[in-house]
Write an enzyme that holds these catalytic residues in place. Structure first.
Site, PDB file in Angstrom:
ATOM      1  CB  CYS A  27      -0.563   0.265   1.065  1.00 33.32           C
ATOM      2  SG  CYS A  27      -1.919   1.179   1.214  1.00 33.32           S
ATOM      3  CB  CYS A  59      -7.652   0.016   7.141  1.00 28.02           C
ATOM      4  SG  CYS A  59      -6.573   0.433   5.356  1.00 28.02           S
TER       5      CYS A  59
END
Length: 352
Positions: free
Chosen positions: A93, A188
Site C-alpha cells: 500500500c 484498514c
C-alpha cells in the site's frame, strides 16, 4: 528535518500521528496543504481530519485512490490468501498506492514535499537518502517502507522521526488537538466484525478436512484461505494447541501439528521476489545483513545472495534456522552491525 519556506502536502487521516505531524510542519514554517486518501475512511475520521485542518488554517483535499486500493491491495490480499500465502498489504500500500497518490497530487499542487505520520527518519548521505530508524525504536515503521525508492524518499518528510509516541500524545494534549482514539488498523479495509467474516464474504466457504502430519483425521475446516503457515489462532481442536504445518491444495486438506518445534516450522533458506534496494543499487552478489520477516520481530543475521547474474531473484540464508517464516511475508534487510539503516526488502516466495 528539512527547513525553509517549502510547500508540503501532509497526509491527514484523523489519527494522532498525522495530526501532530501537520502541527509540527506549521510550527517549522512550511507552507502546508493537507490531503486525506479516500481509502474506506470513516465519516468520523474524515470530519476530524477536516477539523484539524480548519484549526490550523490549512487547505484540505480528498484524494480518491479507492480504485488502485481495491485492485492493488484488497485484490492482492485476497489472491495471496487463496494461494495460501501470508500477505503484506501495508508494504504494498505504501509502495503502490499511498505514497504515489500523495506524490502525484503534491505535484499538481506544486508542493515540494509530502509528509506522513510514519515513525521513520530520512538521512542524507553523499546525496543518497537513507531510511533510518526513528527515535522511538518500539514504533520503528521502516519495515513498512522498505519497498520505497530513492525518488520517493527524496520527496518525503517524516515529522515524527525524533519523537516518541508518548511525546506525540503529549503534544496533542498540550495543543488541544482532537484526534481519533486508539491505534491505526493494519487491515484498514476489513469493516466486518472479523477477518474471518471478511474472507467468508469475499472468497466464500470451501470446507475440507484437517489432518495431522501423519495423515490422521482431526476435524474439518471452512476453507484453506482462512489459514496461513504457522498459524495457531482459529484451530479449535481437542488436544491442542495446533499450528498450521502445511496445505494439501489438491485434496483441500489442512495439515496441522501440535508440536511447536515441528521440523517443518523452521527455515534456513528463503527465495525472494520483487527485491528492492533503497539505494537503487545492488549490493553485490553476496552481502551479510540483519533481517526481520515480521514487524517488531528481533533482527537476525543472514546472508543475501543473488541466485545468478542473469536473475532478478535473491536467496536469503539465515545464520540460524528461523521459526514460522511464511511465503508472502516480507523479508526486510538492515545494515550490520547496528541495524539502524533499512537497506530494502523482498517478498518470500519459497521456504527451505
Amino acid at each position: 528535518m528539512i527547513n525553509g519556506k517549502k510547500k508540503v502536502l501532509a497526509g491527514i487521516s484523523g489519527g494522532v500521528d498525522s495530526a501532530v505531524s501537520l502541527f509540527l510542519l506549521k510550527e517549522r514554517g512550511f507552507e502546508v496543504e493537507a490531503a486525506t486518501l479516500n481509502l474506506n475512511i470513516s465519516k468520523p475520521a474524515l470530519k476530524i481530519a477536516k477539523d484539524i485542518c480548519k484549526k490550523y488554517n490549512v487547505r484540505h483535499h480528498i484524494i480518491d485512490a479507492s480504485g488502485d486500493f481495491n485492485k492493488k491491495i484488497i485484490g492482492y490480499f485476497l489472491e495471496a490468501l487463496e494461494g495460501n500465502k501470508t500477505p503484506s498489504p501495508c508494504l504494498f500500500c505504501n509502495q503502490l498506492v499511498k505514497i504515489p497518490a500523495l506524490l502525484d497530487f503534491a505535484q499538481k499542487r506544486k508542493a515540494d514535499y509530502i509528509a506522513t505520520g510514519h515513525y521513520a527518519k530520512i538521512r542524507k548521505n553523499r546525496g543518497e537518502c537513507e531510511l533510518v530508524a526513528p527515535k522511538d525504536k518500539d514504533k520503528n515503521q521502516t519495515y513498512f517502507l522498505a519497498l520505497l525508492s530513492q525518488k520517493q524518499l527524496s520527496k518525503i518528510i517524516f515529522p515524527l522521526s525524533d519523537l516518541t509516541k508518548k511525546e506525540v500524545y503529549q503534544i496533542a494534549q498540550e495543543q488541544n488537538i482532537k484526534h481519533l482514539p486508539g491505534q491505526s488498523q493494519d487491515l484498514c479495509f476489513v469493516k466486518e466484525k472479523s477477518l474471518a467474516d471478511f474472507l467468508a464474504k469475499n472468497i466464500g466457504i470451501k470446507p475440507g478436512r484437517i489432518l495431522d502430519t501423519s495423515g490422521r483425521l482431526l476435524g474439518e475446516h471452512k476453507g484453506l484461505h482462512f489459514f496461513t503457515w504457522g498459524q495457531r489462532k482459529g484451530i479449535d481442536l481437542p488436544g491442542g494447541p495446533f499450528w498450521v504445518a502445511g496445505f494439501d491444495k489438491k485434496k483441500n486438506n489442512l495439515i496441522v501439528s501440535n508440536n511447536e518445534n515441528e521440523k517443518s516450522f523452521f527455515s534456513k533458506q528463503l527465495e525472494l521476489s520483487g527485491v528492492n534496494f533503497i539505494s537503487g543499487n545492488s549490493p553485490g552478489k553476496k552481502v551479510k545483513v540483519l533481517v526481520r520477516t515480521r514487524f517488531r520481530q528481533p533482527l537476525v543475521r543472514a546472508t543475501l545472495m543473488s541466485r545468478s547474474p542473469a536473475s532478478a531473484g535473491w536467496r536469503l540464508i539465515f545464520d540460524t534456522p528461523q521459526k514460522s517464516v511464511a511465503p508472502g511475508q516480507a523479508a526486510v534487510f538492515y545494515n550490520l552491525p547496528e541495524g539502524d539503516i533499512c537497506l530494502g526488502g523482498g517478498i518470500i516466495e519459497l521456504i527451505k
